[in-house]
Write an enzyme that holds these catalytic residues in place. Sequence first.
Site, PDB file in Angstrom:
ATOM      1  N   ASP A  17      25.984  -1.274  15.527  1.00  0.00           N
ATOM      2  CA  ASP A  17      24.704  -0.480  16.008  1.00  0.00           C
ATOM      3  C   ASP A  17      24.686   0.623  15.037  1.00  0.00           C
ATOM      4  OD1 ASP A  17      27.535   0.498  16.250  1.00  0.00           O
ATOM      5  OD2 ASP A  17      27.137   0.001  18.659  1.00  0.00           O
ATOM      6  N   GLU A 274      25.723  -8.315  14.157  1.00  0.00           N
ATOM      7  CA  GLU A 274      24.392  -8.541  14.031  1.00  0.00           C
ATOM      8  C   GLU A 274      23.731  -7.851  12.645  1.00  0.00           C
ATOM      9  OE1 GLU A 274      20.294  -6.291  16.063  1.00  0.00           O
ATOM     10  OE2 GLU A 274      21.873  -7.143  17.248  1.00  0.00           O
TER      11      GLU A 274
END
Length: 382
Positions: A17, A274
């Site tokens: 994140d 990610e």
Amino acid sequence: MNASWDIFCSVVDNYGDIGVTWRLARQLVAEHGQQVRLWVDDWSSFARIHPAAGISDDPVQRHLGVEVHRWTAVWPDDVIPADVVVEAFGCPLPAPYIDAMARRASHPLWINLEYLSAEAWVESCHRLPSPQQGMQKYFFFPGFTQGTGGLLREKDLLDKRLHFQASTDARARFLAALGITQTPGERILSLFSYEIPALSEWLDELAQGAEPTLLLIPEGRVLSNVAHWLEAEALKAGEEYHRGALRLCIVPFRQQDDYDLLLWCCDFNAARGEESFIRAQWAGRPFIWHIYPQEERAHMLKLDAFLDRYLVGASPAAQVATRTLWHAWNGEGSLGQAWREWSKHEAEMTAHAENWCARQSELNDLASTLVQFHTERLLYGA
């Protein structure tokens, strides 16, 4: 159009994140001339990927044109909301800040930046509004099609990558800075993943293989599995181990730009989450994705949705081998057997990875689509 942006990042774990939001903030400033404040609730995680942030204890710092704030439980009363407010991955905004947003004569553009997914439903939900306290909050989905927000990609990224990969000296200098010298004929792989119980099967295959292999392992959670295979205690950055045809080098956790270079040095990359998953795609080399596990195998649906897009154009045999390998890497199947079968298609998948990278680069990048979305709201309204 120049605008002010507030990007909120609540670090859950694993740096994905903060990695995404820091890259986005940097690009908005450097390429689009935006004024960006990045609010981070875990400063130590930020300092791992941008060490300059750890030099000072100041609660507000400026790095690469971004104003970075420590986000604490005590919210300042004098913060004026920006023109664009981005809550990354659904992190809840401070209640006083939302109240201040509602009091603005012109409400900010409020964006919930969602997790990356290749699933088909994403396009139908991209940019949809949701009423929130008299305002509209918009869902914004990164993705792999024109109907999504695209992927984070700096405008000169692929040119830099191609130049670096074409320069033997540049690669050698980078590895030398890590204390590593590539031996003639040695291929290079990288391993950055969560814990993998069956990792020993893969390491056995590399060690028993006919081709000499250098495995670069950045510090992270997978080191416990590697240590178990080596029958060693805790592994540390700078250490090197040999077993059969395999040489393993533990490298320090790298800041973002250095991690790109590490990926570009390699013939194959194992990525996770990610942030590193996206950067492995821009490396233009075969890779594997260790997706963050979710309940009821929801993560495997996301993994297969990506493979459905990614494998288009590959031969049927290579498609089966790649899908089998990715499933085994994520805990479903024999990892050693899957690697042996996939290796038969490595040359094809190397060309395929470069083609995939080229196709994705034809789409707008995430920072550009966000700026465009704000411009459209100003010109045409909600």
